[in-house]
Design a protein around this motif. Structure first.
Motif, PDB file in Angstrom:
ATOM      1  N   ASN A  78      24.461  32.293  40.299  1.00  0.00           N
ATOM      2  CA  ASN A  78      23.621  33.443  39.957  1.00  0.00           C
ATOM      3  C   ASN A  78      22.506  33.528  40.999  1.00  0.00           C
ATOM      4  O   ASN A  78      21.708  32.622  41.133  1.00  0.00           O
ATOM      5  N   ASN A  79      22.475  34.635  41.742  1.00  0.00           N
ATOM      6  CA  ASN A  79      21.486  34.824  42.792  1.00  0.00           C
ATOM      7  C   ASN A  79      20.713  36.111  42.540  1.00  0.00           C
ATOM      8  O   ASN A  79      21.202  37.200  42.850  1.00  0.00           O
ATOM      9  N   ASN A  80      19.531  35.984  41.935  1.00  0.00           N
ATOM     10  CA  ASN A  80      18.666  37.138  41.667  1.00  0.00           C
ATOM     11  C   ASN A  80      19.377  38.244  40.886  1.00  0.00           C
ATOM     12  O   ASN A  80      19.289  39.421  41.231  1.00  0.00           O
ATOM     13  N   GLY A  81      20.111  37.885  39.864  1.00  0.00           N
ATOM     14  CA  GLY A  81      20.758  38.882  39.016  1.00  0.00           C
ATOM     15  C   GLY A  81      22.146  39.300  39.442  1.00  0.00           C
ATOM     16  O   GLY A  81      22.742  40.187  38.841  1.00  0.00           O
ATOM     17  N   MET A  82      22.690  38.682  40.494  1.00  0.00           N
ATOM     18  CA  MET A  82      24.074  38.946  40.897  1.00  0.00           C
ATOM     19  C   MET A  82      24.853  37.648  40.725  1.00  0.00           C
ATOM     20  O   MET A  82      24.700  36.699  41.502  1.00  0.00           O
ATOM     21  N   LEU A  83      25.670  37.596  39.670  1.00  0.00           N
ATOM     22  CA  LEU A  83      26.501  36.435  39.410  1.00  0.00           C
ATOM     23  C   LEU A  83      27.771  36.567  40.233  1.00  0.00           C
ATOM     24  O   LEU A  83      28.493  37.562  40.109  1.00  0.00           O
ATOM     25  N   THR A  84      28.042  35.585  41.087  1.00  0.00           N
ATOM     26  CA  THR A  84      29.244  35.593  41.918  1.00  0.00           C
ATOM     27  C   THR A  84      30.133  34.444  41.473  1.00  0.00           C
ATOM     28  O   THR A  84      29.713  33.289  41.448  1.00  0.00           O
ATOM     29  N   ILE A  85      31.367  34.798  41.098  1.00  0.00           N
ATOM     30  CA  ILE A  85      32.351  33.827  40.629  1.00  0.00           C
ATOM     31  C   ILE A  85      33.483  33.804  41.646  1.00  0.00           C
ATOM     32  O   ILE A  85      34.013  34.857  42.013  1.00  0.00           O
ATOM     33  N   LYS A  86      33.843  32.612  42.119  1.00  0.00           N
ATOM     34  CA  LYS A  86      34.983  32.465  43.028  1.00  0.00           C
ATOM     35  C   LYS A  86      35.980  31.534  42.372  1.00  0.00           C
ATOM     36  O   LYS A  86      35.617  30.464  41.897  1.00  0.00           O
ATOM     37  N   VAL A  87      37.238  31.975  42.358  1.00  0.00           N
ATOM     38  CA  VAL A  87      38.281  31.188  41.705  1.00  0.00           C
ATOM     39  C   VAL A  87      39.590  31.384  42.477  1.00  0.00           C
ATOM     40  O   VAL A  87      39.930  32.506  42.858  1.00  0.00           O
ATOM     41  N   PRO A  88      40.321  30.288  42.756  1.00  0.00           N
ATOM     42  CA  PRO A  88      41.577  30.431  43.500  1.00  0.00           C
ATOM     43  C   PRO A  88      42.706  30.947  42.604  1.00  0.00           C
ATOM     44  O   PRO A  88      42.743  30.654  41.407  1.00  0.00           O
ATOM     45  N   TYR A  89      43.595  31.718  43.220  1.00  0.00           N
ATOM     46  CA  TYR A  89      44.816  32.113  42.521  1.00  0.00           C
ATOM     47  C   TYR A  89      45.697  30.884  42.366  1.00  0.00           C
ATOM     48  O   TYR A  89      45.667  29.978  43.194  1.00  0.00           O
ATOM     49  N   LYS A  90      46.501  30.866  41.318  1.00  0.00           N
ATOM     50  CA  LYS A  90      47.417  29.735  41.110  1.00  0.00           C
ATOM     51  C   LYS A  90      48.514  29.696  42.167  1.00  0.00           C
ATOM     52  O   LYS A  90      48.867  28.646  42.651  1.00  0.00           O
ATOM     53  N   GLU A  91      49.064  30.847  42.523  1.00  0.00           N
ATOM     54  CA  GLU A  91      50.178  30.878  43.474  1.00  0.00           C
ATOM     55  C   GLU A  91      49.955  31.912  44.562  1.00  0.00           C
ATOM     56  O   GLU A  91      50.905  32.482  45.072  1.00  0.00           O
ATOM     57  N   GLY A  92      48.725  32.185  44.898  1.00  0.00           N
ATOM     58  CA  GLY A  92      48.461  33.258  45.846  1.00  0.00           C
ATOM     59  C   GLY A  92      48.672  34.605  45.173  1.00  0.00           C
ATOM     60  O   GLY A  92      48.955  34.689  43.982  1.00  0.00           O
ATOM     61  N   PHE A  93      48.535  35.624  45.939  1.00  0.00           N
ATOM     62  CA  PHE A  93      48.624  36.992  45.412  1.00  0.00           C
ATOM     63  C   PHE A  93      50.044  37.493  45.642  1.00  0.00           C
ATOM     64  O   PHE A  93      50.308  38.284  46.528  1.00  0.00           O
ATOM     65  N   VAL A  94      51.006  36.986  44.861  1.00  0.00           N
ATOM     66  CA  VAL A  94      52.420  37.223  45.149  1.00  0.00           C
ATOM     67  C   VAL A  94      53.027  38.400  44.395  1.00  0.00           C
ATOM     68  O   VAL A  94      54.073  38.881  44.786  1.00  0.00           O
ATOM     69  N   CYS A  95      52.432  38.848  43.343  1.00  0.00           N
ATOM     70  CA  CYS A  95      53.091  39.856  42.498  1.00  0.00           C
ATOM     71  C   CYS A  95      52.615  41.275  42.812  1.00  0.00           C
ATOM     72  O   CYS A  95      52.726  42.157  41.982  1.00  0.00           O
ATOM     73  N   ALA A  96      52.110  41.509  44.004  1.00  0.00           N
ATOM     74  CA  ALA A  96      51.607  42.839  44.346  1.00  0.00           C
ATOM     75  C   ALA A  96      52.291  43.369  45.585  1.00  0.00           C
ATOM     76  O   ALA A  96      52.844  42.617  46.374  1.00  0.00           O
ATOM     77  N   ARG A  97      52.235  44.675  45.738  1.00  0.00           N
ATOM     78  CA  ARG A  97      52.718  45.285  46.959  1.00  0.00           C
ATOM     79  C   ARG A  97      51.780  46.417  47.332  1.00  0.00           C
ATOM     80  O   ARG A  97      51.149  47.030  46.463  1.00  0.00           O
ATOM     81  N   TYR A  98      51.644  46.673  48.608  1.00  0.00           N
ATOM     82  CA  TYR A  98      50.815  47.776  49.067  1.00  0.00           C
ATOM     83  C   TYR A  98      51.554  49.084  48.847  1.00  0.00           C
ATOM     84  O   TYR A  98      52.753  49.181  49.129  1.00  0.00           O
ATOM     85  N   VAL A  99      50.862  50.069  48.350  1.00  0.00           N
ATOM     86  CA  VAL A  99      51.443  51.384  48.087  1.00  0.00           C
ATOM     87  C   VAL A  99      50.848  52.381  49.071  1.00  0.00           C
ATOM     88  O   VAL A  99      49.614  52.530  49.133  1.00  0.00           O
ATOM     89  N   PRO A 100      51.669  53.047  49.850  1.00  0.00           N
ATOM     90  CA  PRO A 100      51.134  54.022  50.816  1.00  0.00           C
ATOM     91  C   PRO A 100      50.549  55.230  50.086  1.00  0.00           C
ATOM     92  O   PRO A 100      51.016  55.625  49.024  1.00  0.00           O
ATOM     93  N   ILE A 101      49.519  55.794  50.664  1.00  0.00           N
ATOM     94  CA  ILE A 101      48.865  56.982  50.104  1.00  0.00           C
ATOM     95  C   ILE A 101      49.341  58.189  50.893  1.00  0.00           C
ATOM     96  O   ILE A 101      49.201  58.243  52.120  1.00  0.00           O
ATOM     97  N   ASP A 102      49.927  59.144  50.209  1.00  0.00           N
ATOM     98  CA  ASP A 102      50.427  60.374  50.878  1.00  0.00           C
ATOM     99  C   ASP A 102      49.323  61.390  51.049  1.00  0.00           C
ATOM    100  O   ASP A 102      48.456  61.548  50.265  1.00  0.00           O
TER     101      ASP A 102
END
Length: 102
Positions: A78-102
């Motif tokens: 907590n830094n002056n009212g901004m709480l920053t939480i960092k946490v690792p993914y269990k297996e990386g970010f594997v279940c996503a894909r980038y979607v192109p914007i038309d």
């Protein structure tokens, strides 16, 4: 005896984003005027819960995460009212894909 002022209940403003390597998640939570000892944070594999308060405001919220994380490795600062939480993914970010914007 001073009568207590009722607190306003609010959902905190949050931002969530992953690092460039898709290995960890950063969560930023705005908690103006909240001291460290007035914050309760519970991180689960796929969500987190926060309860915090200042003299006039109580912040409450439960939020889903974008993938499974390792709550045992979570770090929160907590830094002056901004709480920053960092946490690792269990297996990386594997279940996503980038979607192109038309």
């Amino acid at each position: 005896m001073k009568s207590p002022v009722p607190r306003i209940i609010k959902t905190p403003i949050i931002a969530m984003y992953h690092d460039d390597k898709h290995e960890s998640l950063t969560i930023e939570v705005e908690l103006p005027d909240v001291m460290d000892e007035h914050i309760t944070l519970v991180v689960h594999e796929n969500s987190f819960y926060i309860k915090a308060y200042s003299e006039t405001v109580e912040y409450l919220g439960s939020f889903f995460l974008d993938g499974p994380v390792d709550p045992e490795e979570a770090i929160a600062v907590n830094n002056n009212g901004m709480l920053t939480i960092k946490v690792p993914y269990k297996e990386g970010f594997v279940c996503a894909r980038y979607v192109p914007i038309d």
